[in-house]
Design a protein around this motif. Structure first.
Motif, mmCIF file in Angstrom:
data_model
loop_
_atom_site.group_PDB
_atom_site.id
_atom_site.type_symbol
_atom_site.label_atom_id
_atom_site.label_comp_id
_atom_site.label_asym_id
_atom_site.label_seq_id
_atom_site.Cartn_x
_atom_site.Cartn_y
_atom_site.Cartn_z
ATOM 1 N N SER C 49 -11.576 3.916 4.249
ATOM 2 C CA SER C 49 -11.104 2.919 5.211
ATOM 3 C C SER C 49 -11.946 2.964 6.472
ATOM 4 C CB SER C 49 -9.645 3.198 5.569
ATOM 5 O OG SER C 49 -8.838 3.034 4.435
ATOM 6 N N ASP C 164 -9.892 -3.575 1.675
ATOM 7 C CA ASP C 164 -9.436 -2.182 1.684
ATOM 8 C C ASP C 164 -8.194 -2.053 0.819
ATOM 9 O OD1 ASP C 164 -8.941 0.423 2.180
ATOM 10 O OD2 ASP C 164 -8.704 0.232 4.356
ATOM 11 N N GLU C 165 -8.412 -1.665 -0.406
ATOM 12 C CA GLU C 165 -7.318 -1.531 -1.377
ATOM 13 C C GLU C 165 -6.358 -2.717 -1.326
ATOM 14 O OE1 GLU C 165 -5.605 2.316 -1.962
ATOM 15 O OE2 GLU C 165 -6.895 3.158 -0.401
HETATM 16 MG MG LIG Z 1 -7.641 4.026 3.284
#
Ligand SMILES: [Mg+2]
Ligand SMILES: Nc1ncnc2c1ncn2[C@@H]1O[C@H](COP(=O)(O)OP(=O)(O)OP(=O)(O)O)[C@@H](O)[C@H]1O
Lengths: 334, 267, 280
Positions: C49, C164-165
């Protein structure tokens, strides 16, 4: 040290007041009395301190209120049996159907409208933004102001938008600090304190407005109390009379007794008690004059037609009814 | 959609129920007053209260007082909203100020606005200015508290989306932070308004404002001293009605159209 | 040969928490070509991240730099749009349509309202949400919210999409559907995508290259080229090879054992995700 002695003495007095009658084993009748704080109520303080009510077979329960309106509410709700208030608040209640009458006159004091502003010499000089403090709407000060406004400005409501309701001490503090208000319509000791400030002066006083002195307060009792408890009623009237007389005959002693209550020196208290215009009396003065004005100005629906409507027989007896035209004492009721 | 109409129906039922209860209570009052068990001076008939109220409305006094009350509340509340916006902004920028504000809030919030009246009179004198100050003081703490928590409750993700789209400074505050904090802002305004309303009435009753520029509090105060008890009740009725009206029309309307529609309530 | 669009040059990021120093990223180097689909994978806390946020401009690197089309980036920019895992990324006070229109408005991508509406319609169609334009975010499912977020991010026509995911909080089925759709959208828009994931399968299914990161300090352990033919299927033989390669790279000593676990999970028809927590 002095304080300790005083507290000790007054404790003794209170104990004496409570125990004394017990020793005599006289039947005591409880009487709930509503008063306010101030030099005007000196007779009540004296009666309390000297056990005068007890001597008349009454067991007094004292209640102190912040305004005449509050005293009136206490009477109406039955919280107290008798109370002291100005004639206008009494008349407003009478007009609204309260079944009560005047039981005695109660003290004559000078009342005055004080300002610090050198430019204000009469009511005409008040500008719309100049605030005049009175204790409350409908109070004796408010009605006096309206009377003066009618006389000087031609309209009793001319200054209604200038008035601010403030309790006496707040009003005095505001005037002395020259904050917010321009003038204060007040009574002793605030009147004396304000007038002793440099540059403060009287715009108008009660006697100028009313024409002659009048009772600042009257003792008021409900008809119910008067009718059902005649003995207590007359004991109450007599006790008030005795307290008045004692003050008049013992000014110095009275000043000593009252000084700690007001937080003043005995000397200053004495000056106040002897101030010109102060009159500790239970005689009726000016009972009818306010009614006529208040009815005319619309504060009440109708004025009392005769003294009988608003005063009990003991008061009527004092005033009397002279054949062939009013006597002096009848005249000063108007 | 179905859920919404059902929700509305339920709301309507509730309103109807409440209205019925109020009407019932008023009738009960009237009947009780008519028994004559209580002195009419203390407990006037409802019908008398309403006739008196109508008379006061017709002669214009109560509406003038109401207008004045609203005017002065608008001032106090408006100033409080402005101050709280400034204070919160500064607090957001500086953690030190934020700590101060929080400490101040903890101290001041429980203090009823009316309690500062004696000091305010000393500082500002009597008159409308002091009442505005009391209103300001009464409403500012819930406003700050809610604005503060509200701004903090805006998810960082949303702020970052805003920054990603190129928003900065005032634009970011206006288009992301304020709408994001809106549920709290609305609560703050609600509590602030209620407190302002109470403070204005209370302040005028305690020191009675002044004749020319008194609001409803002064109206009640004056009527009390002239023992026009039905008018005292009439003043109370107006206060209640305005409170209800503002709550129902203003705040609930806004709430339904915003926070509830956006699903930003926990309900 | 396509040109390098994004260059991450010895990027370091340290955080200081109290007197502790966290070396989140340590001299990260990699390059991304125009239109590439890059996956970033690594154990939790390895700085995925952080890396994405540095590229997005939300974090200032403590060392190194990020260069986009020859220009060093210095803050957030609309040419690098982020899609978060968090469902809260939509503005709850706007409808689906308004969320996208707002983005178009503040970025100046479309001046007239009509134009904004039209573009919004096109992007809603792209993510398969035509007909949901007037719903508020709270009336959407998690998957729908992520679609809207993707549509909003794409609507301002970024050069790079940083994800991000984005499917991390979705159930396995929705996740699979969205993976397929993302590939389609990528094909249609030709946008460069940097996609962080926890999930080895997801990485293999999506990326052209997979950047495997190491934790403490965050470093690039390997970059795996993924030449699997599209459309991809987990059944393909090469799929397993890459899977094992990544699996080993991530530090799992015994591929056989975890493989057995994997078969069990498959047996139960559960999602084919594997925890990457080293202690498991
Ligand atoms: Mg993360
Ligand atoms: N704002 C911050 N302040 C201090 N430390 C941070 C901050 N953000 C991240 N870190 C630290 O940096 C490291 C990397 O965090 P990061 O969130 O990038 O990991 P990640 O790879 O995304 O993990 P996950 O897969 O669990 O999301 C972690 O050790 C984390 O504690």
């Amino acid at each position: 040290m002095r304080k300790v002695v005083l507290v000790f003495l007054s404790t003794l007095l209170v104990i004496g007041g409570v125990l004394g009658p017990l020793v005599q084993a006289a039947p005591m009748e409880e009487l709930k009395i509503a008063g306010q704080f101030g030099l005007v109520y000196a007779p009540l303080m004296v009666a309390k301190a000297r056990g005068i009510f007890e001597r008349h077979g009454l067991k007094p329960v004292w209640k102190e209120y912040g305004s005449g309106g509050a005293v009136r509410e206490a009477l109406i709700s039955g919280e107290v049996d008798v109370g002291f208030m100005g004639i206008p608040p009494f008349l407003i209640g009478w007009d609204k159907g309260c079944e009560w009458k005047i039981a005695c006159g109660f003290v004559i004091v000078p009342i005055g409208l004080v300002t610090y502003d050198p430019n204000i010499k009469s009511l005409k000089d008040f500008k719309p933004e100049d605030k005049i403090a009175v204790p409350s709407p409908g109070s004796i000060q408010h009605i006096l102001l309206a009377m003066a406004a009618e006389k000087e400005l031609g309209d009793p409501n001319a200054l209604d938008n200038n008035i601010v309701a403030m309790a006496h001490p707040d009003g005095a503090a505001a005037l002395i600090s020259k904050k917010g208000i321009k003038a204060h319509f007040t009574t002793p000791p605030y009147l004396f304190e304000e007038l002793s400030q440099p540059g403060f002066h009287l715009i108008v006083d009660d006697v100028t407005i009313f024409g002659h002195p009048f009772n600042f307060n009257v003792g008021v009792a409900s008809e119910r109390f008067h009718d059902r408890r005649p003995a207590a009623y007359s004991s109450f009237v007599n006790a008030i009379g005795e307290a008045m007389a004692w003050i008049n005959c013992n000014k110095e002693e009275a000043a000593k007794l009252l000084a700690p209550e007001f937080g003043l020196t005995p000397e200053k208290t004495l000056t106040y008690l002897n101030w010109e215009g102060m009159n500790y009396t239970s005689a009726p003065y000016g009972l009818m004059g306010f009614g006529e004005f208040m009815a005319k100005a619309g504060y009440i629906k109708r004025a009392p037609a005769s003294l009988e409507e608003i005063a009990f027989e003991n008061v009527l007896a004092i005033v009397g009814s002279r054949a062939g035209g009013p006597s002096e004492i009848e005249k000063i009721q108007y | 959609m179905v859920k919404e109409t059902r929700h509305l129906k339920k709301e309507k039922n509730k309103t109807l129920n409440q209205a019925l209860f109020i009407v019932g209570a008023l009738i009960g009052w009237e009947l009780l007053a008519r028994t004559g068990w209580f002195p009419p001076l203390l407990f006037p008939k409802m019908s008398e209260v309403f006739t008196q109220l109508i008379a006061e409305i017709v002669n214009g006094e109560i509406l003038r007082r109401l207008a004045f009350s609203l005017y002065i509340i608008l001032w106090g509340l408006g100033l409080a909203v402005l101050t709280s916006a400034v204070v919160t902004t500064v607090a957001m920028l500086s953690p030190l100020v934020s700590a101060w504000v929080q400490a101040l809030m903890a101290i001041m919030h429980p203090l009823p606005g009316i309690a500062i009246l004696p000091i305010i009179i000393l500082w500002l004198g009597t008159g409308s200015r002091s009442i505005v100050a009391v209103i300001w003081f009464s409403s500012i703490w819930p406003l700050i508290a809610n604005l503060h928590t509200g701004l903090r409750s805006v998810p960082t993700t949303q702020i970052e989306v805003g920054r990603n789209l190129g928003l900065k400074g005032i634009a970011l505050v206006r288009s992301i932070l304020i709408p994001g904090a809106f549920p709290y802002i609305l609560t703050g305004l609600r509590v602030g308004w209620a407190r302002a309303w109470q403070a204005s009435v209370a302040a005028e009753m305690v020191f009675g404002a002044s004749g020319g520029e008194g609001g409803l509090g002064w109206f009640i105060y004056k009527k009390r001293f002239f023992m026009e008890i039905p008018s005292v009740f009439g003043g109370m009725v107006i206060i209640i009605l305005i409170g209800l009206l503002v709550e129902r029309l203003c705040f609930e309307g806004v709430e339904v159209r915003t926070v509830r529609r956006w699903g930003m309530t926990s309900e | 040969m396509k040109q390098d669009q994004l260059v991450v040059e010895s990027l370091s990021k340290r955080f200081y928490v109290g007197d502790r120093e966290i070396n989140a990223l340590d001299k990260i180097d990699f390059k991304v070509k125009n239109g590439e689909f890059i996956n970033l994978i690594g154990p939790s806390g390895c700085g995925k991240s952080t890396l994405l946020r540095c590229i997005a401009g939300f974090e200032k690197p403590t060392g190194g730099r990020v260069i986009l089309n020859g220009q060093e980036i210095s803050g957030p920019g609309v040419e690098r749009m982020m899609v978060f895992q968090n469902f809260e990324q939509l503005f709850p006070w706007y409808t689906v349509q308004e969320n996208i229109m707002f983005a178009l408005k503040v970025t100046g991508r479309a001046v007239s309202r009509a134009e904004r509406k039209e573009i919004t319609g096109a992007y809603l169609k792209l993510v398969g949400l035509t007909g949901f334009a007037d719903l508020y975010p709270h009336q959407l499912s998690g998957g729908m919210k992520q679609r809207v977020a993707i549509a909003r991010a794409l609507s301002v026509r970024p050069r790079i999409l940083l994800m991000d995911e984005p499917f991390g909080s979705l159930d396995a089925m929705t996740r699979l559907t969205l993976q397929e759709e993302l590939i389609r959208i990528w094909g249609e828009t030709k946008v460069t995508i940097l996609f962080v994931t926890h999930n080895i399968e997801e990485a293999i299914m999506l990326g052209d290259r997979i950047v495997v990161l190491d934790a403490n300090p965050g470093r690039v352990k390997a970059i795996i080229a993924n030449q699997l033919a599209r459309p991809r299927s987990p059944e393909a033989k090469e799929f397993n090879l890459i899977w094992e390669q990544i699996h080993t790279l991530l530090g799992f000593k015994n591929p056989e054992q975890t493989k057995a676990e994997k078969n069990v999970t498959q047996l139960f028809g559960d999602e084919r995700e594997l925890s990457l927590l080293p202690h498991l």
